[in-house]
Design a protein around this motif. Structure first.
Motif, PDB file in Angstrom:
ATOM      1  N   VAL A   1       0.871  -1.178   0.000  1.00 27.60           N
ATOM      2  CA  VAL A   1       0.000   0.000   0.000  1.00 27.60           C
ATOM      3  C   VAL A   1       0.905   1.223   0.000  1.00 27.60           C
ATOM      4  CG1 VAL A   1      -1.819   1.246   1.238  1.00 27.60           C
ATOM      5  CG2 VAL A   1      -1.773  -1.254   1.278  1.00 27.60           C
ATOM      6  N   LYS A   2       0.760   2.078  -0.996  1.00 25.71           N
ATOM      7  CA  LYS A   2       1.721   3.164  -1.168  1.00 25.71           C
ATOM      8  C   LYS A   2       1.749   4.129   0.006  1.00 25.71           C
ATOM      9  CE  LYS A   2      -1.338   6.222  -3.861  1.00 25.71           C
ATOM     10  NZ  LYS A   2      -1.488   6.978  -5.140  1.00 25.71           N
ATOM     11  N   GLU A   3       0.639   4.260   0.720  1.00 26.70           N
ATOM     12  CA  GLU A   3       0.614   5.166   1.883  1.00 26.70           C
ATOM     13  C   GLU A   3       1.294   4.555   3.108  1.00 26.70           C
ATOM     14  OE1 GLU A   3      -2.914   6.061  -0.753  1.00 26.70           O
ATOM     15  OE2 GLU A   3      -2.036   4.258   0.150  1.00 26.70           O
ATOM     16  N   CYS A   4       1.641   3.280   3.032  1.00 23.62           N
ATOM     17  CA  CYS A   4       2.348   2.626   4.140  1.00 23.62           C
ATOM     18  C   CYS A   4       3.840   2.909   3.960  1.00 23.62           C
ATOM     19  CB  CYS A   4       2.069   1.122   4.115  1.00 23.62           C
ATOM     20  SG  CYS A   4       2.412   0.261   5.658  1.00 23.62           S
ATOM     21  N   LYS A   5       4.269   4.038   4.482  1.00 25.68           N
ATOM     22  CA  LYS A   5       5.579   4.587   4.145  1.00 25.68           C
ATOM     23  C   LYS A   5       6.614   4.354   5.244  1.00 25.68           C
ATOM     24  CE  LYS A   5       3.402   8.374   1.539  1.00 25.68           C
ATOM     25  NZ  LYS A   5       3.227   9.844   1.446  1.00 25.68           N
ATOM     26  N   ASP A   6       7.875   4.587   4.868  1.00 26.01           N
ATOM     27  CA  ASP A   6       8.921   4.727   5.880  1.00 26.01           C
ATOM     28  C   ASP A   6       8.682   6.057   6.589  1.00 26.01           C
ATOM     29  OD1 ASP A   6      10.126   2.372   5.202  1.00 26.01           O
ATOM     30  OD2 ASP A   6      11.592   3.289   3.859  1.00 26.01           O
ATOM     31  N   PRO A   7       8.999   6.189   7.863  1.00 25.28           N
ATOM     32  CA  PRO A   7       9.653   5.150   8.651  1.00 25.28           C
ATOM     33  C   PRO A   7       8.695   4.185   9.341  1.00 25.28           C
ATOM     34  CG  PRO A   7       9.469   7.141   9.942  1.00 25.28           C
ATOM     35  CD  PRO A   7       8.876   7.457   8.601  1.00 25.28           C
ATOM     36  N   PHE A   8       7.398   4.519   9.409  1.00 27.53           N
ATOM     37  CA  PHE A   8       6.541   3.782  10.337  1.00 27.53           C
ATOM     38  C   PHE A   8       6.136   2.393   9.860  1.00 27.53           C
ATOM     39  CE2 PHE A   8       3.946   6.801   7.888  1.00 27.53           C
ATOM     40  CZ  PHE A   8       2.990   5.980   7.324  1.00 27.53           C
ATOM     41  N   CYS A   9       6.287   2.082   8.575  1.00 33.04           N
ATOM     42  CA  CYS A   9       5.855   0.775   8.073  1.00 33.04           C
ATOM     43  C   CYS A   9       6.981  -0.256   7.972  1.00 33.04           C
ATOM     44  CB  CYS A   9       5.191   0.931   6.703  1.00 33.04           C
ATOM     45  SG  CYS A   9       3.388   0.977   6.791  1.00 33.04           S
ATOM     46  N   SER A  10       8.209   0.149   8.175  1.00 32.09           N
ATOM     47  CA  SER A  10       9.318  -0.796   7.989  1.00 32.09           C
ATOM     48  C   SER A  10      10.307  -0.787   9.142  1.00 32.09           C
ATOM     49  CB  SER A  10      10.042  -0.489   6.671  1.00 32.09           C
ATOM     50  OG  SER A  10       9.161  -0.663   5.574  1.00 32.09           O
ATOM     51  N   ALA A  11       9.902  -0.270  10.281  1.00 35.77           N
ATOM     52  CA  ALA A  11      10.762  -0.272  11.469  1.00 35.77           C
ATOM     53  C   ALA A  11       9.890  -0.429  12.704  1.00 35.77           C
ATOM     54  CB  ALA A  11      11.572   1.023  11.552  1.00 35.77           C
ATOM     55  N   THR A  12      10.480  -0.938  13.772  1.00 38.87           N
ATOM     56  CA  THR A  12       9.768  -1.044  15.042  1.00 38.87           C
ATOM     57  C   THR A  12      10.223   0.071  15.976  1.00 38.87           C
ATOM     58  OG1 THR A  12      11.425  -2.583  15.903  1.00 38.87           O
ATOM     59  CG2 THR A  12       9.464  -3.528  14.850  1.00 38.87           C
ATOM     60  N   PHE A  13       9.453   0.293  17.022  1.00 38.64           N
ATOM     61  CA  PHE A  13       9.683   1.449  17.877  1.00 38.64           C
ATOM     62  C   PHE A  13       9.497   1.105  19.345  1.00 38.64           C
ATOM     63  CE2 PHE A  13       8.178   2.733  13.751  1.00 38.64           C
ATOM     64  CZ  PHE A  13       9.101   3.688  13.373  1.00 38.64           C
ATOM     65  N   ASN A  14      10.212   1.861  20.171  1.00 33.69           N
ATOM     66  CA  ASN A  14       9.930   1.879  21.600  1.00 33.69           C
ATOM     67  C   ASN A  14       8.870   2.945  21.852  1.00 33.69           C
ATOM     68  OD1 ASN A  14      12.101   0.016  22.448  1.00 33.69           O
ATOM     69  ND2 ASN A  14      13.435   1.652  21.726  1.00 33.69           N
ATOM     70  N   CYS A  15       8.055   2.721  22.860  1.00 34.47           N
ATOM     71  CA  CYS A  15       6.968   3.670  23.130  1.00 34.47           C
ATOM     72  C   CYS A  15       6.750   3.844  24.630  1.00 34.47           C
ATOM     73  CB  CYS A  15       5.655   3.180  22.514  1.00 34.47           C
ATOM     74  SG  CYS A  15       5.631   3.169  20.714  1.00 34.47           S
ATOM     75  N   ALA A  16       6.252   5.006  24.958  1.00 35.04           N
ATOM     76  CA  ALA A  16       5.700   5.267  26.282  1.00 35.04           C
ATOM     77  C   ALA A  16       4.324   5.872  26.046  1.00 35.04           C
ATOM     78  CB  ALA A  16       6.587   6.219  27.079  1.00 35.04           C
ATOM     79  N   MET A  17       3.314   5.415  26.775  1.00 36.37           N
ATOM     80  CA  MET A  17       1.931   5.763  26.463  1.00 36.37           C
ATOM     81  C   MET A  17       1.163   6.196  27.705  1.00 36.37           C
ATOM     82  SD  MET A  17       1.089   2.480  24.030  1.00 36.37           S
ATOM     83  CE  MET A  17       2.136   1.362  24.970  1.00 36.37           C
ATOM     84  N   THR A  18       0.108   6.954  27.457  1.00 36.44           N
ATOM     85  CA  THR A  18      -0.840   7.249  28.535  1.00 36.44           C
ATOM     86  C   THR A  18      -2.010   6.276  28.493  1.00 36.44           C
ATOM     87  OG1 THR A  18      -2.056   8.821  27.134  1.00 36.44           O
ATOM     88  CG2 THR A  18      -0.288   9.710  28.491  1.00 36.44           C
ATOM     89  N   TRP A  19      -2.280   5.702  27.332  1.00 38.33           N
ATOM     90  CA  TRP A  19      -3.426   4.806  27.184  1.00 38.33           C
ATOM     91  C   TRP A  19      -3.204   3.478  27.896  1.00 38.33           C
ATOM     92  CZ3 TRP A  19      -4.581   5.301  21.199  1.00 38.33           C
ATOM     93  CH2 TRP A  19      -5.137   6.557  20.958  1.00 38.33           C
TER      94      TRP A  19
END
Length: 490
Positions: free
Chosen positions: A324-342
């Protein structure tokens, strides 16, 4: 004598002090190794015991839906997009868990219906699935868990890019169930790709056969992409007026649970979804036990340290490019560390990263509205709900809030998500990374809008350094505020 006395004193001091973190980790590792060495691979008697438990569990579950109901009816709606290879991969993972006495974890992402709203949380279908399979896997020596990580009113993004901190790094299967709040293939492919890149190389299950799934051919075999859709079987049972689904209502007993609206399932529908899902994985586990039985009979069960049992993360570099062309770098091909409020989550809270010298400094953790706060409190106290959508909110009366972001890789990024009244940050806010303004150096990822949330994510690489970083926010306009829910980095 003095040396001996000093040695004894040192030993007494060492024994009385608390162990360091490294010492504790070494002790835990030694304990885990000891447990692993004492574990005995299942023998023929254990296999027979597990087979008996599987048969008894299946019979008990089928009996709920009336005399004469066969397992074939409840197998409807279970499909592997690459049946030849995908099914075998899940069976192999279950075989590994049985042979080694390891864990098998299913992490379920979804919206309010999945979170059990309208019923007790314990009656939500992931919890039902967990409960009905518990004895089978306990008998088999497997640490089995279905982890319900659903949240009311949210689509899969942005939690999908926080999969490890949201769902846990131990997942063997990641489930998508955002039936009522998400349709687009962009977030669908993002969800699949993030699951494929998780540490334990989990497989991916969808609760509906969304048309775009056929498109993601690279996940069909590698990710054992499969669908467990209960509706065809449910409709047949409902038409036959099965006592297991007829006369449904909210809660098996009396309850005052928020969320009792027509688009949320009653307790019998929740139970059926859980039973349908449980029978699907019970069939797969039965195939794994049968395979183990054959290995045992041939005297060819691999040793616990055999390469066959090694679990390795998939090679991200070898992962097929997004379709899907809108599935772009960086968010579609790398993993991330996160801190959340949810909530729920297994990782860090956003406030855990707040710089302790200044603290929240006028920023507040709050719900989107007093009404949401009241409903959340009622659901959590009366019905044991786990989900909550608070944000860290700041306005012009607040001061700077800084977050210490640890362990950023060389060439990494820092990002944030939230509900923003305006995305023209330079008009009403200051955002700095390591003391450099970045308002005009932000890349937008995706946006999500439902009746429950409005959320967008932004990232930057500007002035990001390897190691520890600091990102800060301050609202300068009296008319607007910032509501932060996620910090993201890699």
């Amino acid at each position: 004598a003095k040396v001996g006395h000093a040695s004894r004193s040192s030993r007494r001091a060492a024994s009385s002090r608390a162990p360091s973190r490294s010492e504790t980790m070494l002790r835990l590792a030694a304990l885990a190794l000891a447990v692993a060495r004492t574990y005995c691979a299942p023998d023929a008697a254990k296999v027979a015991e597990v087979e008996t438990e599987i048969a008894a569990t299946r019979s008990k579950l089928l009996a709920i839906y009336g005399e004469g109901v066969e397992a074939a009816l409840l197998r409807q709606g279970v499909e592997f997009l690459d049946d030849e290879h995908g099914r075998g991969k899940v069976v192999e993972r279950l075989l590994r868990a049985f042979a080694l006495g390891d864990s098998f974890v299913i992490a379920v992402g979804g919206m309010s219906d999945v979170a059990g709203h309208g019923n007790l949380f314990e009656e939500s279908y992931p919890n039902v699935c967990n409960d009905v399979l518990r004895d089978v896997f306990r008998t088999a020596g497997i640490n089995f868990h279905v982890r319900n990580m659903a949240m009311g009113g949210v689509p899969s993004f942005p939690n999908s890019v926080c999969m490890e901190d949201n769902f846990g790094r131990d997942a063997d299967v990641v489930v998508w169930d955002f039936r009522m709040v998400e349709r687009d293939e962009i977030k669908g492919e993002l969800y699949v790709r993030q699951a494929l890149m998780q540490p334990r190389a989990p497989f991916v299950c969808f609760k509906r056969h969304n048309p775009y799934l056929k498109k993601f051919h690279y996940a069909h075999a590698e990710g054992a992409l499969h669908v467990i859709d209960e509706m065809k079987a449910y409709n047949q049972l409902n038409k036959a007026k099965s006592p297991g689904v007829a006369n449904d209502k909210f809660c098996e007993g009396a309850c005052e649970c928020p969320g009792q609206v027509r688009w949320h399932a009653g307790w019998k529908m929740q139970r059926f979804r859980g039973v349908h899902m449980a029978l699907a994985y019970l069939d797969l586990f039965e195939a794994a036990v049968d395979h183990y039985k054959q290995l045992l009979s041939a005297g060819s069960v691999p040793a616990s340290d055999h390469a066959r049992w090694a679990l390795q993360p998939r090679d991200r570099e070898a992962l097929h490019a997004p379709l899907v062309k809108e599935c772009k770098d960086p968010f579609c091909s790398a993993t991330f560390n996160c801190a959340m409020t949810w909530q729920p989550k297994v990782g860090r809270s956003l406030v855990d990263l707040v710089d302790p010298q200044l603290g929240l400094n006028g920023w507040k953790m709050q719900h989107p509205s007093p009404r949401v706060a009241d409903i959340t409190n009622q659901g959590q106290t009366k019905c044991h709900y786990k989900d909550e959508k608070r944000s860290l909110v700041g306005n012009a009366k607040s001061h700077w809030v800084f977050f210490n972001v640890p362990n950023v890789q060389d060439g990494g990024l820092i990002g944030f998500c939230g509900d923003f009244q305006s995305q023209k940050f330079d008009e009403y806010a200051l955002i700095v990374v390591n003391q450099e303004e970045v308002m005009d150096k932000l890349t937008i990822w995706l946006e999500s809008k439902t009746l429950g949330i409005a959320s967008a994510c932004f990232s930057t690489t500007h002035n990001v350094v390897e190691g520890d970083n600091v990102i800060g926010f301050r609202v300068t306009s009296g008319d607007l505020q910032i509501s932060l829910t996620h910090l993201i980095w890699n």
